[in-house]
Enzyme design. Structure first.
Site, PDB file in Angstrom:
ATOM      1  N   LYS A  73       0.819  -1.414  -0.054  1.00  5.98           N
ATOM      2  CA  LYS A  73      -0.273   0.212  -0.366  1.00  5.98           C
ATOM      3  C   LYS A  73       0.767   1.499  -0.035  1.00  5.98           C
ATOM      4  O   LYS A  73       0.392   1.889  -0.973  1.00  5.98           O
ATOM      5  CB  LYS A  73      -0.707  -0.382   1.037  1.00  5.98           C
ATOM      6  CG  LYS A  73      -1.982  -1.152   1.563  1.00  5.98           C
ATOM      7  CD  LYS A  73      -2.901  -0.854   1.908  1.00  5.98           C
ATOM      8  CE  LYS A  73      -3.685  -1.958   2.255  1.00  5.98           C
ATOM      9  NZ  LYS A  73      -5.001  -1.571   1.049  1.00  5.98           N
ATOM     10  N   ASN A 118     -11.338  -8.660   2.827  1.00  5.12           N
ATOM     11  CA  ASN A 118     -10.869  -6.967   3.418  1.00  5.12           C
ATOM     12  C   ASN A 118     -11.886  -5.960   3.726  1.00  5.12           C
ATOM     13  O   ASN A 118     -12.770  -6.132   2.350  1.00  5.12           O
ATOM     14  CB  ASN A 118      -9.555  -7.014   3.213  1.00  5.12           C
ATOM     15  CG  ASN A 118      -9.367  -5.461   1.553  1.00  5.12           C
ATOM     16  OD1 ASN A 118      -9.632  -5.052   2.630  1.00  5.12           O
ATOM     17  ND2 ASN A 118     -10.119  -6.382  -0.121  1.00  5.12           N
ATOM     18  N   MET A 120      -9.981  -3.106   4.838  1.00  8.32           N
ATOM     19  CA  MET A 120      -9.036  -1.991   5.321  1.00  8.32           C
ATOM     20  C   MET A 120      -9.816  -0.535   5.109  1.00  8.32           C
ATOM     21  O   MET A 120      -9.361   0.352   6.206  1.00  8.32           O
ATOM     22  CB  MET A 120      -7.720  -2.432   4.433  1.00  8.32           C
ATOM     23  CG  MET A 120      -7.630  -4.086   4.010  1.00  8.32           C
ATOM     24  SD  MET A 120      -7.147  -4.499   5.691  1.00  8.32           S
ATOM     25  CE  MET A 120      -5.429  -4.007   5.411  1.00  8.32           C
ATOM     26  N   PHE A 122      -8.385   1.689   2.492  1.00  7.03           N
ATOM     27  CA  PHE A 122      -7.278   2.312   2.335  1.00  7.03           C
ATOM     28  C   PHE A 122      -6.900   2.948   3.451  1.00  7.03           C
ATOM     29  O   PHE A 122      -5.747   4.064   3.518  1.00  7.03           O
ATOM     30  CB  PHE A 122      -8.057   3.899   1.386  1.00  7.03           C
ATOM     31  CG  PHE A 122      -8.884   3.704   0.267  1.00  7.03           C
ATOM     32  CD1 PHE A 122      -8.944   1.785  -0.519  1.00  7.03           C
ATOM     33  CD2 PHE A 122      -9.122   4.549  -0.875  1.00  7.03           C
ATOM     34  CE1 PHE A 122      -9.140   1.541  -1.839  1.00  7.03           C
ATOM     35  CE2 PHE A 122     -10.359   4.322  -1.709  1.00  7.03           C
ATOM     36  CZ  PHE A 122      -9.982   3.025  -2.324  1.00  7.03           C
ATOM     37  N   SER A 183     -13.793  -0.357  -4.774  1.00  8.14           N
ATOM     38  CA  SER A 183     -13.243  -0.647  -3.950  1.00  8.14           C
ATOM     39  C   SER A 183     -15.015  -0.741  -2.988  1.00  8.14           C
ATOM     40  O   SER A 183     -15.876   0.386  -2.863  1.00  8.14           O
ATOM     41  CB  SER A 183     -12.574  -0.253  -2.344  1.00  8.14           C
ATOM     42  OG  SER A 183     -12.738  -0.566  -1.710  1.00  8.14           O
ATOM     43  N   ASN A 185     -14.566  -0.695   0.146  1.00  2.00           N
ATOM     44  CA  ASN A 185     -14.915  -0.370   1.869  1.00  2.00           C
ATOM     45  C   ASN A 185     -14.668   1.038   1.814  1.00  2.00           C
ATOM     46  O   ASN A 185     -14.342   1.861   3.340  1.00  2.00           O
ATOM     47  CB  ASN A 185     -13.060  -1.320   2.520  1.00  2.00           C
ATOM     48  CG  ASN A 185     -13.202  -2.595   1.839  1.00  2.00           C
ATOM     49  OD1 ASN A 185     -14.792  -3.552   2.044  1.00  2.00           O
ATOM     50  ND2 ASN A 185     -12.384  -3.545   1.079  1.00  2.00           N
ATOM     51  N   THR A 253     -11.217  -7.434 -12.583  1.00  3.70           N
ATOM     52  CA  THR A 253     -12.096  -6.602 -11.743  1.00  3.70           C
ATOM     53  C   THR A 253     -11.454  -6.725  -9.437  1.00  3.70           C
ATOM     54  O   THR A 253     -10.933  -7.057  -9.929  1.00  3.70           O
ATOM     55  CB  THR A 253     -13.784  -7.154 -11.413  1.00  3.70           C
ATOM     56  OG1 THR A 253     -13.377  -8.582 -10.668  1.00  3.70           O
ATOM     57  CG2 THR A 253     -13.891  -7.459 -12.869  1.00  3.70           C
ATOM     58  N   TYR A 325      -2.904 -10.985  -6.459  1.00  7.25           N
ATOM     59  CA  TYR A 325      -2.781 -10.852  -5.089  1.00  7.25           C
ATOM     60  C   TYR A 325      -3.488 -12.578  -4.268  1.00  7.25           C
ATOM     61  O   TYR A 325      -2.531 -12.887  -3.298  1.00  7.25           O
ATOM     62  CB  TYR A 325      -4.297  -9.636  -4.916  1.00  7.25           C
ATOM     63  CG  TYR A 325      -4.304  -9.269  -3.905  1.00  7.25           C
ATOM     64  CD1 TYR A 325      -3.274  -7.798  -3.131  1.00  7.25           C
ATOM     65  CD2 TYR A 325      -4.752 -10.172  -2.454  1.00  7.25           C
ATOM     66  CE1 TYR A 325      -3.126  -7.759  -1.510  1.00  7.25           C
ATOM     67  CE2 TYR A 325      -4.521  -9.369  -0.927  1.00  7.25           C
ATOM     68  CZ  TYR A 325      -3.756  -8.378  -0.881  1.00  7.25           C
ATOM     69  OH  TYR A 325      -3.813  -8.002   0.504  1.00  7.25           O
TER      70      TYR A 325
END
Length: 364
Positions: A73, A118, A120, A122, A183, A185, A253, A325
């Protein structure tokens, strides 16, 4: 074998996020020891051959297999990850200002489903910190994409200014950019994928890219990362808007909100699901995008790639490049070379002499 038999059992006994920080921190620090990078390249590196080298976005990709955003990140481990067999990598998602992300725990393994969840949000140290790290790199053996997002506190109406700030701060240090509007999230972020919001955002992003190109004397590409959780009609409108905006391509995606067919107890955790359950859906999206754009908008395929077959199916469906990933977490750094070699075998078996000939082959 070393990862599977020694490191993975140890890491999988730890909290997922703590294990993640230990690996990225260790990779970042470990490469300062003389000989470490050379050892990693000999263990995990991929020998680049002309038939597997892709020229795209004005860049040369020594392998079609890249690393998706989310693992590094803050661009802490670029040299170590560059030596792990990847043909390119994404860093980020980065936001203009540092932010801590969502509350812990926010990362969950689902081993029986070969998946991760996840939420998270960002979490990152901000664009200036990333710029400093990328500036200090002594070499850059593979293209590095910077995946950019908006801060949680920024309203969607002002989102474009966050993306513009990231581009301004990092333009000199990115080989290309990826606009993350998919995302699940960050509250309401996915609303930016549709209608006038998407059109206006991409118009302002492209304006900033052109300004930076003029100032810096060098033109760079920007791609858009899309979500798998859209119906055919939404996807068609989204792709039309992206294609009309002048961006160089898209990534298909991001993670999914779907939980179809999962068996693990963590399936009920909120957040984006990555890994094996996404394999089929992401390939379907790639195929639809390729058909709609007649192969004129380059696609990077991402979602549930664990083997050369998974990757090759995405390439034949229309991906020029692919990203992994979750399989990197489950299989370790050996997986990159394994996927690369398997793609090459399948490509040659199909009678292709260059990887580009396999792109979209299912449609021809």
């Amino acid at each position: 074998m070393l990862y599977r038999n020694v490191f993975k059992p140890m890491l999988f006994r730890m909290d997922p996020e703590k294990a993640h920080h230990m690996v990225i921190g260790g990779l970042g620090a470990g490469v300062r020891i003389p000989g470490t990078l050379a050892a990693m390249r000999s263990m995990y590196g991929v020998t680049s051959t002309p038939d597997m080298t892709t020229e795209l976005f004005g860049l040369s990709f020594p392998s079609p297999v890249g690393l998706a955003a989310g693992l590094d990140k803050n661009a802490q481990a670029v040299p170590g990850l560059s030596a792990s067999g990847f043909g390119f990598m994404e860093v980020g998602t980065v936001t203009p200002k540092a932010q801590s992300g969502n509350e812990l725990p926010r990362l969950f393994r689902l081993p029986s489903d070969e998946a991760l969840v996840n939420r998270m949000g960002f979490n990152n140290e901000g664009a200036a910190a990333m710029a400093g790290r990328l500036r200090s790199l002594s070499s850059r053996p593979i293209p590095i994409a910077v995946n950019i997002g908006k801060n949680k506190v920024t309203a969607n109406a002002d989102a474009a200014s966050d993306y513009e700030t990231c581009i301004r701060t990092l333009y000199q240090y990115a080989d290309f950019f990826v606009v993350n509007i998919s995302s699940p999230n960050t509250p309401d972020l996915r609303n930016l994928q549709h209608g006038d919001e998407l059109k206006d955002l991409l118009r302002l992003v492209m304006g900033e890219m052109k300004r930076q190109a003029k100032q810096n004397g060098t033109s760079k590409s920007v791609l858009v990362k899309i979500a798998p959780d859209v119906n055919d009609n939404e996807l068609e409108h989204m792709v039309d808007t992206i294609a009309a905006s002048g961006v160089a391509g898209l990534i298909a995606t991001n993670t999914t909100l779907s939980r179809d067919g999962l068996t693990h107890q963590h399936a009920s955790e909120a957040g984006g699901l990555s890994g094996r359950p996404l394999t089929k859906r992401s390939t379907e999206i790639i195929s639809q995008v390729y058909r709609q754009t007649e192969g004129k908008l380059p696609i990077i395929g991402c979602g549930g790639i664990f083997s050369g077959q998974d990757a090759y199916e995405k390439i034949r469906a229309g991906s020029s490049l692919v990203e992994i990933y979750t399989s990197f977490i489950y299989e370790g750094p050996e997986v990159t070379r394994k996927i690369h070699m398997d793609i090459r075998e399948r490509m040659l078996r199909d009678g292709f002499t260059h990887i580009s000939q396999a792109v979209g082959a299912d449609h021809h």
